[in-house]
Design an enzyme around this catalytic site. Structure first.
Site, PDB file in Angstrom:
ATOM      1  N   LYS A  44       0.834  -1.214   0.000  1.00 47.86           N
ATOM      2  CA  LYS A  44       0.000   0.000   0.000  1.00 47.86           C
ATOM      3  C   LYS A  44       0.865   1.260   0.000  1.00 47.86           C
ATOM      4  O   LYS A  44       0.359   2.363   0.119  1.00 47.86           O
ATOM      5  CB  LYS A  44      -0.898   0.002   1.238  1.00 47.86           C
ATOM      6  CG  LYS A  44      -2.029  -1.019   1.184  1.00 47.86           C
ATOM      7  CD  LYS A  44      -2.732  -1.239   2.521  1.00 47.86           C
ATOM      8  CE  LYS A  44      -3.139  -0.051   3.260  1.00 47.86           C
ATOM      9  NZ  LYS A  44      -3.893  -0.351   4.485  1.00 47.86           N
ATOM     10  N   LYS A  46       2.657   2.285   2.374  1.00 46.81           N
ATOM     11  CA  LYS A  46       2.513   2.929   3.691  1.00 46.81           C
ATOM     12  C   LYS A  46       3.550   2.313   4.619  1.00 46.81           C
ATOM     13  O   LYS A  46       3.807   1.121   4.559  1.00 46.81           O
ATOM     14  CB  LYS A  46       1.113   2.636   4.267  1.00 46.81           C
ATOM     15  CG  LYS A  46       0.028   3.589   3.828  1.00 46.81           C
ATOM     16  CD  LYS A  46      -1.213   3.410   4.736  1.00 46.81           C
ATOM     17  CE  LYS A  46      -2.061   4.643   4.742  1.00 46.81           C
ATOM     18  NZ  LYS A  46      -3.198   4.540   5.655  1.00 46.81           N
TER      19      LYS A  46
HETATM   20  N1  C2G Z   1     -10.581   7.256   8.639  1.00 46.77           N
HETATM   21  C1  C2G Z   1     -11.583   8.181   8.930  1.00 46.77           C
HETATM   22  N2  C2G Z   1     -11.249   9.443   9.261  1.00 46.77           N
HETATM   23  C2  C2G Z   1      -9.942   9.818   9.317  1.00 46.77           C
HETATM   24  C3  C2G Z   1      -8.928   8.882   9.035  1.00 46.77           C
HETATM   25  C4  C2G Z   1      -9.267   7.588   8.698  1.00 46.77           C
HETATM   26  O1  C2G Z   1     -12.789   7.843   8.879  1.00 46.77           O
HETATM   27  N3  C2G Z   1      -9.654  11.112   9.645  1.00 46.77           N
HETATM   28  C5  C2G Z   1     -10.977   5.889   8.274  1.00 46.77           C
HETATM   29  C6  C2G Z   1     -10.543   5.509   6.866  1.00 46.77           C
HETATM   30  O2  C2G Z   1     -11.483   6.002   5.911  1.00 46.77           O
HETATM   31  C7  C2G Z   1     -10.528   3.979   6.941  1.00 46.77           C
HETATM   32  C8  C2G Z   1     -10.117   3.729   8.404  1.00 46.77           C
HETATM   33  O3  C2G Z   1     -10.330   4.959   9.122  1.00 46.77           O
HETATM   34  O4  C2G Z   1     -11.846   3.472   6.728  1.00 46.77           O
HETATM   35  C9  C2G Z   1      -8.665   3.301   8.538  1.00 46.77           C
HETATM   36  O5  C2G Z   1      -7.856   4.297   7.948  1.00 46.77           O
HETATM   37  P1  C2G Z   1      -6.384   3.855   7.446  1.00 46.77           P
HETATM   38  O6  C2G Z   1      -5.691   3.178   8.545  1.00 46.77           O
HETATM   39  O7  C2G Z   1      -5.777   5.038   6.763  1.00 46.77           O
HETATM   40  O8  C2G Z   1      -6.781   2.766   6.363  1.00 46.77           O
HETATM   41  P2  C2G Z   1      -6.247   2.638   4.847  1.00 46.77           P
HETATM   42  O9  C2G Z   1      -4.783   2.747   4.799  1.00 46.77           O
HETATM   43  O10 C2G Z   1      -7.089   3.517   4.035  1.00 46.77           O
HETATM   44  O11 C2G Z   1      -6.519   1.077   4.567  1.00 46.77           O
HETATM   45  O12 C2G Z   1      -8.190  -2.664   2.201  1.00 46.77           O
HETATM   46  C10 C2G Z   1      -8.475  -1.367   2.708  1.00 46.77           C
HETATM   47  C11 C2G Z   1      -7.229  -0.702   3.218  1.00 46.77           C
HETATM   48  O13 C2G Z   1      -6.512  -1.538   4.112  1.00 46.77           O
HETATM   49  C12 C2G Z   1      -7.631   0.612   3.895  1.00 46.77           C
END
Ligand code: C2G
Length: 127
Positions: A44, A46
């Site tokens: 990803k 990340k």
């Molecule tokens: N999120 C949110 N508000 C934020 C930050 C994050 O609602 N200010 C939500 C994201 O939309 C996601 C969840 O928290 O639904 C987790 O965020 P991340 O850890 O950034 O997830 P991500 O890297 O987008 O991984 O297969 C799907 C991926 O693994 C998603």
């Protein structure tokens, strides 16, 4: 029992994550969170500060979370939904539309992201 699943890295856990988990849990009775492994985070593009084990430990301590499983690739979601008898798949709406293929297997809900906070903002503010 209505089962919900959501996916993410959940690094440097913050109130935006908590509000997502809280709303996801409100949609059912049991919330499964699939946390990206350290290896999948590389896919990803990340790099999490906390290891998978530590992010898992933290998520398991959250009152809204009932079970934590690993997310190790993009292709596991259908199998996860089937294996865990999931009724509702939930993601923040930054992913809106990306997982609509799951509508053949469960309800798909995209929740509004929480503005003003993100793991990258935390890192930027602290650096
Ligand atoms: N999120 C949110 N508000 C934020 C930050 C994050 O609602 N200010 C939500 C994201 O939309 C996601 C969840 O928290 O639904 C987790 O965020 P991340 O850890 O950034 O997830 P991500 O890297 O987008 O991984 O297969 C799907 C991926 O693994 C998603």
């Amino acid at each position: 029992m209505k089962k919900v699943i959501t996916y993410g890295t959940f690094d440097l856990l913050h109130w935006g994550h908590i509000k997502l988990l809280e709303r996801a849990k409100e949609l059912g009775d049991y919330l499964v969170v699939a946390i990206s492994t350290d290896e999948f985070n590389q896919v990803k593009h990340k790099e999490a500060y906390h290891s998978f084990e530590h992010r898992k430990l933290i998520l398991e301590a959250i009152r809204y979370v009932d079970e934590v499983i690993p997310e190790s690739d993009w292709e596991q979601k259908i199998q996860d939904v089937q294996d865990h008898d999931i009724d509702i798949f939930v993601m923040g709406d930054d992913w809106k539309g990306e997982f609509d293929f799951l509508k053949d297997y469960c309800e798909v809900v995209y929740l509004p992201r929480t503005n003003g906070i993100s793991t990258s903002k935390i890192k930027d503010d602290l650096s």
